[in-house]
Write a protein that holds these residues in place. Structure first.
Motif, PDB file in Angstrom:
ATOM      1  N   TYR A  45      45.071  42.109  54.757  1.00  0.00           N
ATOM      2  CA  TYR A  45      44.953  41.866  53.320  1.00  0.00           C
ATOM      3  C   TYR A  45      46.220  42.140  52.510  1.00  0.00           C
ATOM      4  N   TRP A  46      47.197  42.840  53.071  1.00  0.00           N
ATOM      5  CA  TRP A  46      48.352  43.224  52.268  1.00  0.00           C
ATOM      6  C   TRP A  46      49.679  42.763  52.842  1.00  0.00           C
ATOM      7  N   THR A  47      49.659  41.955  53.924  1.00  0.00           N
ATOM      8  CA  THR A  47      50.903  41.337  54.377  1.00  0.00           C
ATOM      9  C   THR A  47      51.446  40.428  53.281  1.00  0.00           C
ATOM     10  N   ASP A  48      50.529  39.731  52.607  1.00  0.00           N
ATOM     11  CA  ASP A  48      50.873  38.988  51.393  1.00  0.00           C
ATOM     12  C   ASP A  48      50.093  39.620  50.242  1.00  0.00           C
ATOM     13  N   GLY A  49      50.618  40.712  49.731  1.00  0.00           N
ATOM     14  CA  GLY A  49      49.924  41.449  48.683  1.00  0.00           C
ATOM     15  C   GLY A  49      49.719  40.655  47.418  1.00  0.00           C
ATOM     16  N   ALA A  50      50.649  39.725  47.143  1.00  0.00           N
ATOM     17  CA  ALA A  50      50.539  38.931  45.917  1.00  0.00           C
ATOM     18  C   ALA A  50      49.283  38.071  45.934  1.00  0.00           C
ATOM     19  N   ALA A  51      48.936  37.544  47.092  1.00  0.00           N
ATOM     20  CA  ALA A  51      47.748  36.697  47.196  1.00  0.00           C
ATOM     21  C   ALA A  51      46.484  37.527  46.970  1.00  0.00           C
ATOM     22  N   MET A  52      46.448  38.722  47.559  1.00  0.00           N
ATOM     23  CA  MET A  52      45.280  39.590  47.376  1.00  0.00           C
ATOM     24  C   MET A  52      45.147  40.010  45.925  1.00  0.00           C
ATOM     25  N   GLU A  53      46.273  40.357  45.314  1.00  0.00           N
ATOM     26  CA  GLU A  53      46.246  40.774  43.909  1.00  0.00           C
ATOM     27  C   GLU A  53      45.767  39.634  43.011  1.00  0.00           C
ATOM     28  N   LYS A  54      46.258  38.425  43.248  1.00  0.00           N
ATOM     29  CA  LYS A  54      45.854  37.273  42.442  1.00  0.00           C
ATOM     30  C   LYS A  54      44.365  37.001  42.601  1.00  0.00           C
ATOM     31  N   GLN A  55      43.867  37.096  43.842  1.00  0.00           N
ATOM     32  CA  GLN A  55      42.440  36.847  44.076  1.00  0.00           C
ATOM     33  C   GLN A  55      41.585  37.865  43.320  1.00  0.00           C
ATOM     34  N   THR A  56      41.969  39.131  43.366  1.00  0.00           N
ATOM     35  CA  THR A  56      41.188  40.165  42.682  1.00  0.00           C
ATOM     36  C   THR A  56      41.183  39.946  41.184  1.00  0.00           C
ATOM     37  N   ARG A  57      42.333  39.608  40.636  1.00  0.00           N
ATOM     38  CA  ARG A  57      42.399  39.374  39.186  1.00  0.00           C
ATOM     39  C   ARG A  57      41.560  38.159  38.789  1.00  0.00           C
ATOM     40  N   THR A  58      41.606  37.112  39.603  1.00  0.00           N
ATOM     41  CA  THR A  58      40.822  35.913  39.307  1.00  0.00           C
ATOM     42  C   THR A  58      39.327  36.214  39.346  1.00  0.00           C
ATOM     43  N   ARG A  59      38.895  36.950  40.345  1.00  0.00           N
ATOM     44  CA  ARG A  59      37.477  37.281  40.448  1.00  0.00           C
ATOM     45  C   ARG A  59      37.068  38.291  39.373  1.00  0.00           C
ATOM     46  N   GLY A  60      38.017  39.120  38.963  1.00  0.00           N
ATOM     47  CA  GLY A  60      37.742  40.007  37.843  1.00  0.00           C
ATOM     48  C   GLY A  60      37.525  39.245  36.553  1.00  0.00           C
ATOM     49  N   GLU A  61      38.299  38.194  36.360  1.00  0.00           N
ATOM     50  CA  GLU A  61      38.115  37.339  35.178  1.00  0.00           C
ATOM     51  C   GLU A  61      36.755  36.656  35.206  1.00  0.00           C
ATOM     52  N   GLN A  62      36.296  36.303  36.399  1.00  0.00           N
ATOM     53  CA  GLN A  62      34.964  35.706  36.541  1.00  0.00           C
ATOM     54  C   GLN A  62      33.887  36.691  36.091  1.00  0.00           C
ATOM     55  N   VAL A  63      33.995  37.947  36.515  1.00  0.00           N
ATOM     56  CA  VAL A  63      33.045  38.977  36.089  1.00  0.00           C
ATOM     57  C   VAL A  63      33.123  39.178  34.580  1.00  0.00           C
ATOM     58  N   GLU A  64      34.332  39.196  34.059  1.00  0.00           N
ATOM     59  CA  GLU A  64      34.493  39.412  32.613  1.00  0.00           C
ATOM     60  C   GLU A  64      33.815  38.311  31.804  1.00  0.00           C
ATOM     61  N   GLN A  65      33.911  37.068  32.255  1.00  0.00           N
ATOM     62  CA  GLN A  65      33.259  35.981  31.535  1.00  0.00           C
ATOM     63  C   GLN A  65      31.738  36.180  31.502  1.00  0.00           C
ATOM     64  N   TRP A  66      31.187  36.661  32.590  1.00  0.00           N
ATOM     65  CA  TRP A  66      29.760  36.965  32.600  1.00  0.00           C
ATOM     66  C   TRP A  66      29.428  38.089  31.615  1.00  0.00           C
TER      67      TRP A  66
END
Length: 423
Positions: A318-339
């Motif tokens: 999950y952290w060899t490409d940390g930027a991808a993991m970070e982006k995914q978490t932020r995107t899914r966090g935005e999904q929760v926030e919209q709810w």
């Protein structure tokens, strides 16, 4: 969902009254995979609790499980105290290459014991040893663990009372937003530090969470954290960031303090560092602070080698490409926030506020008892959420970082239903 009455008799008659989570989720769980738990009767539950943040990559993550099984099947070292082992060496090299070096963090790594509170205890001991002072400053509504040193810097009155003795050498200061912006940040703190008549002993360190999880999902602003770091530097105090629950990617970046652009002197890490829910913790600190004598802080289970194995696998996956993991978490966090925006708009008279970062969110109600009823109703519909805050007034959402967008929508629909049904 129809729930049959489980047999809880042995828990109720033999297990201590101190048990907690099982009271809110009265069933007997049997197995789990990803973001799903199943009880012994086969009922399915969507997990927005994630082992209190210990399962950022879900239950029985198949890649981590395979690494663990391979290690055990070859009779790899299980218990090693602080002996040098292949598993520890591999973890340290991977942690340095994938976490510390890309962030230009110079930290030494200490294995203080298997629990988060042990990491906090070691951080406090080290700060006092380095500075030669006893006092530690913490913040309102902080939570740092249940052992005595950690309780001394914890805010919750109920948890503090359980110590049974005076909790000394800790002084609380207002966390960000605690005074609703009516007082400039750190005005009171700095005045006490500079006034020889204030009665505040010069602190060795300040300990802070960037997001207070147990305290009610209170989010510190990046500028507040930067100002705190600058204050510590001016006043010759060490800054300890407790990243036990909010680290390992929970807020997006691997460390929750990265967004603020600060480098703490000491960092505590636990919960999801093993990746698999196995006990493990770290105390990280700048090299010049490494003044320990051999064995000055130790513990029988600080060398949990199976945890080193799953921790290494988690970093590699999950952290060899940390930027991808970070982006995914932020995107899914935005999904929760919209709810949460939608739930708030639907229940304007009832919802006080929602707040969070990444994939940790809280929904607070004007009626402090409402959060508990919402959590129980969510359980009835197959969703696990807990409450937090000094009065348990906040519904706390802590889904695994690997929870799919579809699962997030499913869980948030259940939460919205539970809010409606408890009006």
């Amino acid at each position: 969902m129809t729930i049959t009455q489980p047999d809880l008799s042995v828990f109720e008659t033999l297990e201590s009254e101190v048990r907690s989570y099982c009271r809110g989720w009265p069933t007997v769980f049997d197995h789990a995979r990803g973001s799903r738990l199943y009880d012994e009767d086969g009922h399915e539950y969507l997990d927005f609790f994630a082992g209190a943040g210990s399962l950022n990559y879900g239950h029985n993550n198949p890649v981590l499980k395979r690494a663990l099984l391979d290690y055990l099947e070859r009779d790899g070292i299980t218990h090693g105290l602080d002996m040098s082992t292949v598993a520890k060496r591999t973890f340290l090299q991977t942690f340095q290459n994938l976490v510390l070096r890309p962030r230009d963090l110079p930290y030494k790594v200490m294995f203080p014991g298997p629990t988060g509170t042990n990491a906090v205890e070691s951080a406090l001991k080290l700060a006092r040893k380095v500075k030669g002072r006893e006092s530690i400053v913490s913040f309102t509504n902080a939570f740092h663990g249940m052992s005595l040193g950690s309780l001394a810097v914890t805010g919750n009155a109920f948890k503090r009372a359980g110590a049974g003795i005076p909790l000394v050498h800790g002084t609380p200061m207002p966390f960000d937003h605690y005074l609703d912006g009516k007082v400039p940040d750190f005005l009171w703190f700095e005045r006490l530090l500079e006034d020889q008549g204030s009665g505040l002993n010069k602190p060795a360190a300040v300990i802070v969470e960037t997001v207070q999880g147990e305290g009610g999902i209170n989010v510190a602003r990046p500028e507040w954290l930067r100002a705190l770091k600058e204050l510590c530097e001016r006043q010759d105090m060490l800054l300890i960031v407790d990243d036990i629950q909010m680290g390992c990617g929970r807020t997006g970046a691997f460390f929750s303090f990265e967004e603020a652009g600060i480098v703490p002197d000491i960092v505590t890490v636990s919960k999801s560092i093993s990746g698999y829910g196995l006990p493990m913790s770290l105390c990280l600190f700048k090299p010049e602070l490494d003044v320990w004598e051999p064995g000055e802080h130790n513990g029988t289970f600080r060398g949990n080698n199976p945890a080193f194995v799953t921790a290494t696998a988690a970093l590699e996956v999950y952290w060899t490409d940390g930027a991808a993991m970070e982006k995914q978490t932020r995107t899914r966090g935005e999904q929760v926030e919209q709810w949460l925006i939608s739930i708030t708009e639907e229940n304007l008279a009832d919802v006080k506020e929602y707040r969070g970062r990444g994939l940790v969110w809280g929904l607070e109600f004007h009626d402090a008892s409402r959060a508990g009823r919402v959590a129980r109703r969510a359980f009835d519909h197959g969703l696990l959420v807990e409450t937090s805050g000094p009065q348990s007034e906040v519904v706390k959402l802590l889904p695994a970082l690997t929870t799919t967008p579809e699962e997030l929508d499913e869980g948030m629909r259940v939460l919205a239903r539970a809010v409606r049904e408890t009006a």
